[in-house]
Design an enzyme around this catalytic site. Structure first.
Site, mmCIF file in Angstrom:
data_model
loop_
_atom_site.group_PDB
_atom_site.id
_atom_site.type_symbol
_atom_site.label_atom_id
_atom_site.label_comp_id
_atom_site.label_asym_id
_atom_site.label_seq_id
_atom_site.Cartn_x
_atom_site.Cartn_y
_atom_site.Cartn_z
ATOM 1 N N LYS A 106 0.735 -0.992 0.237
ATOM 2 C CA LYS A 106 -0.397 0.288 0.265
ATOM 3 C C LYS A 106 1.433 1.312 -0.348
ATOM 4 O O LYS A 106 0.623 2.104 -0.855
ATOM 5 C CB LYS A 106 -0.558 -0.126 0.979
ATOM 6 C CG LYS A 106 -1.487 1.177 1.101
ATOM 7 C CD LYS A 106 -1.974 0.721 2.506
ATOM 8 C CE LYS A 106 -2.298 1.365 3.514
ATOM 9 N NZ LYS A 106 -2.503 1.387 5.420
ATOM 10 N N THR A 107 1.916 1.646 1.472
ATOM 11 C CA THR A 107 2.426 2.790 0.965
ATOM 12 C C THR A 107 3.332 2.647 -0.113
ATOM 13 O O THR A 107 3.892 4.183 -0.871
ATOM 14 C CB THR A 107 4.173 2.184 2.121
ATOM 15 O OG1 THR A 107 3.018 2.003 3.012
ATOM 16 C CG2 THR A 107 4.166 3.183 2.457
ATOM 17 N N ASP B 109 -3.873 8.051 3.958
ATOM 18 C CA ASP B 109 -3.970 6.776 4.295
ATOM 19 C C ASP B 109 -5.215 6.383 5.930
ATOM 20 O O ASP B 109 -5.346 7.415 6.866
ATOM 21 C CB ASP B 109 -2.655 6.437 4.745
ATOM 22 C CG ASP B 109 -2.265 4.877 4.684
ATOM 23 O OD1 ASP B 109 -2.700 3.871 4.528
ATOM 24 O OD2 ASP B 109 -0.755 4.500 5.233
ATOM 25 N N GLU B 110 -4.192 5.508 6.549
ATOM 26 C CA GLU B 110 -5.315 4.692 7.261
ATOM 27 C C GLU B 110 -7.097 5.883 7.239
ATOM 28 O O GLU B 110 -7.210 5.483 8.678
ATOM 29 C CB GLU B 110 -4.681 5.303 8.470
ATOM 30 C CG GLU B 110 -2.819 4.226 8.253
ATOM 31 C CD GLU B 110 -2.840 3.010 8.532
ATOM 32 O OE1 GLU B 110 -3.991 2.086 8.418
ATOM 33 O OE2 GLU B 110 -1.800 2.547 8.218
ATOM 34 N N GLN C 62 -8.274 -3.967 10.077
ATOM 35 C CA GLN C 62 -6.498 -2.623 10.746
ATOM 36 C C GLN C 62 -7.467 -1.836 11.727
ATOM 37 O O GLN C 62 -6.264 -0.198 12.021
ATOM 38 C CB GLN C 62 -5.759 -3.194 10.161
ATOM 39 C CG GLN C 62 -5.050 -4.074 9.685
ATOM 40 C CD GLN C 62 -3.318 -3.879 8.542
ATOM 41 O OE1 GLN C 62 -3.034 -3.352 9.301
ATOM 42 N NE2 GLN C 62 -3.787 -3.929 7.834
ATOM 43 N N ARG D 66 2.643 -8.193 10.663
ATOM 44 C CA ARG D 66 3.709 -7.815 10.975
ATOM 45 C C ARG D 66 4.815 -8.425 10.812
ATOM 46 O O ARG D 66 5.609 -7.912 10.330
ATOM 47 C CB ARG D 66 4.064 -6.779 12.360
ATOM 48 C CG ARG D 66 2.979 -5.736 13.029
ATOM 49 C CD ARG D 66 2.564 -4.769 11.910
ATOM 50 N NE ARG D 66 1.822 -4.947 11.261
ATOM 51 C CZ ARG D 66 0.567 -4.524 9.845
ATOM 52 N NH1 ARG D 66 1.300 -3.541 9.788
ATOM 53 N NH2 ARG D 66 -0.191 -4.774 9.526
#
Length: 712
Positions: free
Chosen positions: A28-29, A211-212, A242, A591
């Site tokens: 995504k980043t 984002d997020e 998330q 993670r």
DNA sequence: AAAACATACATTTTT
DNA sequence: TGTATGTTTT
């Protein structure tokens, strides 16, 4: 690396709303940064791009990524809160505030609320400051102003809460201060009530990226909406699985309803995972499927099966901590990069035993807990001085520094000045300037007040320009410097901390175009724990599951998977909160790239109480075989019993520090003669336990104890 | 006014 | 458990 077809769609999308539902490890980043670069190379001015990230750290990284891909910088990349600070400074007048406002953190807020509680005269036992603040924060996150809440307030308790809300806001306003929620509230209303400001911003930021998005609250949602109005070029990315900030007012509904809010939205799903092994993803997937309120989303592995996920029980938290640290050590010894290993836990207090195990085994580590630094007394003192200089109305900070270090301006004097100020409708500071006019203040005390005022005036005259030199001046003139060097206790570290703060300010000065005190203060107020994570240090990282968001490591350990901890007891009653805990676990699991061990302890000491625990329900939901301590004992390589004992002794006997052996005779300057009963090597924090001839037994910090050995 | 001492007290996550 | 506040002592 090649982009997948879905990734390409997201990157190349140009105008109109775009929703990117991105699972963990889906790149995504990379997609966001590529998209920014793509926009710029297709002719969009960098200055018309506004990207919003969740933490300062993420913003920093994104800036670096954009720059390193050879694109001219200039895009605005920051968090919601930083963006709001900027806008509020720029449009201070329209927002009805002054640009040099202070930002009040939790401790400041708590002090304001205590004042409000006193003034409103509520039965204090029924209204704890933190609980009231929590309610108020909830209202603010929903953009409910005092009047709106008052309208629907029924019952004694609600009415009291509204009065407290009202009073609290008045106190903040009198201090020219905003709390974290206010930053968002003010901007949301600025956009709503000042169409010309909104249009100006719509004109300036043609492309909005957030984002997020699953962790935005209603205020942030409204701000995003306002910023996208007119052009509709809003791209949001996130993963409902998330979402872990519901307790802070985040509304998962924002991302779920995006397609309704923006009917012509393009939707891209990034379901392939390029981070974790199939084994890890399978576990994560099983776990998250236990959530009922959920939009189905797949986790598609692209990496091999990998090692099995381990779930290991230990007898108690000490055994757990030492065993995990031993495993970390084994990984490092086998050639793994220490910086690629992380340990996650639910609550910060769980880091203690781990740290002890790390120190005793002499393995370096970093605890990701940045805001702690800003909570230290000496740092708060220093910053309070700066706030007083930058914002003369900040009486909260003024009260903190007026007698710090002690300069003979005591409680009685403060009370006199305060009441005189109130009678004459002046601020405290103005009153202090006219101490001579106030009756009943001794000549000597008047002089002390005058000296203080003169010092502030003098410092205030040098407020422009770089911050670090000003801080040096403050440190010196305020007397903090000498109080730090004469003060006992942790003098060395207190001093070091202030120096570290000044070093940080110097870095700010050199890294900022137009450094200013106001800007500096407003920036450091928004630091978060995650911002303290130093990936370059290549040290094993210890952090909460919340802080782990957005990071990834080769090897992950999650400790304390017990009912009451993970899921946390405070979320047990409510199904929604339980689902959030499960998402938190999901974040932790995902993670990990290659290795994952989840552990629990069968006994744990919580606030001094040793008790039996129950393994987390999540462990069963993960579908992994649970290994008990007895299982581990049957292992061929297992070290029986005090498995970690050998290592402790190894550390104990090494050189470089004075050894105190059991039975040795020592002399303490105050307690006299005694015999050593125990010694724990903890680096500079080593402790010696001595039974003195007076009969008392004490455990002393070696560095302060000033022990001398007696020869016999 | 500050230090030493005692005692109550509340315990999640964080911009 | 350890922090945070109040109380007593110097």
């Amino acid at each position: 690396m090649e982009l997948t077809s879905s990734q390409r769609v997201a990157v190349e999308h140009k105008d109109g709303p775009l929703l990117v539902l991105a699972g963990p490890g889906s790149g995504k980043t990379r997609v966001i940064t590529s998209r920014i670069c793509q926009l710029i190379s297709s002719g969009v001015s960098p200055y018309s791009i506004c990207a919003i990230t969740f933490t300062n750290k993420a913003a920093q990284e994104m800036r670096e990524r954009v720059i390193s891909s050879g694109i001219r910088s200039g895009a605005h990349i920051s968090t919601f809160h930083s963006l709001c600070v900027r806008l509020l400074r720029q449009y201070a007048q329209q927002a009805g505030i002054q640009a040099n406002f202070s930002i009040y953190d939790e401790a400041d807020q708590s002090r304001c609320m205590k004042m409000a509680l006193k003034e409103v005269e509520v039965p204090a036992s029924d209204f704890q400051p933190a609980a009231v603040l929590d309610r108020i924060s909830g209202w603010k996150s929903d953009l409910e102003l005092v009047e709106a809440v008052r309208q629907r307030a029924d019952g004694f308790r609600m009415k009291m809460l509204v009065r407290l809300y009202d009073r609290y806001q008045q106190i903040l306003q009198a201090n020219n201060a905003l709390d974290f929620d206010d930053l968002l509230v003010k901007v949301a209303y600025l956009l709503k009530e000042h169409p010309q400001v909104r249009e100006e911003l719509n004109e300036r930021f043609r492309y909005l990226l957030i984002d997020e998005y699953q962790d935005t609250n209603h205020a942030q949602y409204q701000i995003a909406k306002g910023l996208a109005l007119g052009h509709g070029n809003i791209c949001v990315t996130g993963d409902p699985d998330q979402s872990i900030y519901r307790w802070r007012g985040a509304d998962i509904g924002n991302i779920l309803a995006f397609e309704k809010d923006y009917p012509n939205a393009t939707v891209v799903r990034l379901e392939e995972n390029f981070r974790s092994t199939a084994a890890i993803l399978a576990v994560a997937d099983k776990l998250i499927h236990a959530n009922k309120k959920r939009k189905e989303k797949r986790l598609v592995p692209t990496i091999g099966e990998g090692a099995e996920v381990q779930v290991q029980g230990y007898d108690d938290e000490e055994e757990e901590a030492y065993a995990v640290v031993l495993k970390v050590k084994a990984l490092i010894d086998s050639g793994e990069d220490a910086g690629e290993i992380a340990i996650f836990y639910r609550v910060n207090s769980m880091s203690r035993k781990l740290e002890e195990a790390f120190i005793r085994n002499r393995i370096s580590y970093q605890v990701v807990r940045g805001v702690e630094f800003y909570g230290r007394k000496e740092i708060r003192d220093m910053i309070a001085y700066l706030k007083v200089l930058a914002n003369p109305q900040d009486e909260l900070s003024l009260m903190r520094v007026i007698n710090t270090p002690a300069r003979g301006i005591g409680e009685t004097t403060l009370a006199k000045v305060t009441s005189w100020a109130r009678d004459n409708r002046l601020g405290f500071y103005e009153a202090a300037m006219r101490a001579a006019d106030i009756g009943g203040i001794a000549k000597a005390t008047q002089a002390k007040l005058a000296t203080f005022v003169r010092m502030i005036e003098d410092l205030r005259s040098g407020i422009e320009g770089p911050v670090a030199p000003l801080m040096e001046k403050v440190l010196h003139q305020s007397g903090l410097e000498s109080s730090l060097s004469t003060g006992r206790g942790d003098e060395g570290t207190a001093r070091d901390n202030v120096i570290e703060l000044i070093d940080g300010a110097a870095a700010y000065d050199s890294g900022t175009d137009n450094p200013s005190l106001v800007d500096y203060l407003q920036q450091i107020a928004l630091f978060s724990d995650t911002d303290a994570y130093d990936a370059a240090a290549r040290k094993t990282a210890l952090m909460t599951l919340h802080a782990a968001k957005g990071l990834e490591f080769d090897h992950v350990f999650i400790i304390g998977a017990e009912e009451g901890i993970l899921p946390h007891e405070r979320s047990a009653s409510n199904e929604d909160e339980l689902e959030e805990e499960r998402r938190l676990m999901f974040v932790g699991i995902t993670r990990a790239r290659k290795g994952l061990e989840v552990s629990f302890a069968r006994h744990r000491t919580t606030r001094g109480l040793f008790s039996r625990t129950i393994p987390s329900q999540f462990l069963y939901e993960m579908g992994v075989e649970i290994r008990t301590p007895e299982d581990a004992e049957r292992e061929p390589h297992h070290q029986k019993g005090e498995g970690h004992g050998e290592l402790i002794y190894e550390a104990f006997e090494e050189d470089g520090h004075p050894e105190y052996l059991k039975g040795e005779l020592v002399r303490h300057p105050k307690f006299g003669l005694g015999r050593v009963v125990g010694f724990i090597w903890l680096g500079e924090n080593s402790t010696v336990t001595v039974k003195f001839n007076t009969g008392s037994q004490k455990t002393l910090m070696l560095k302060y104890a000033n022990l001398t050995k007696e020869q016999f």
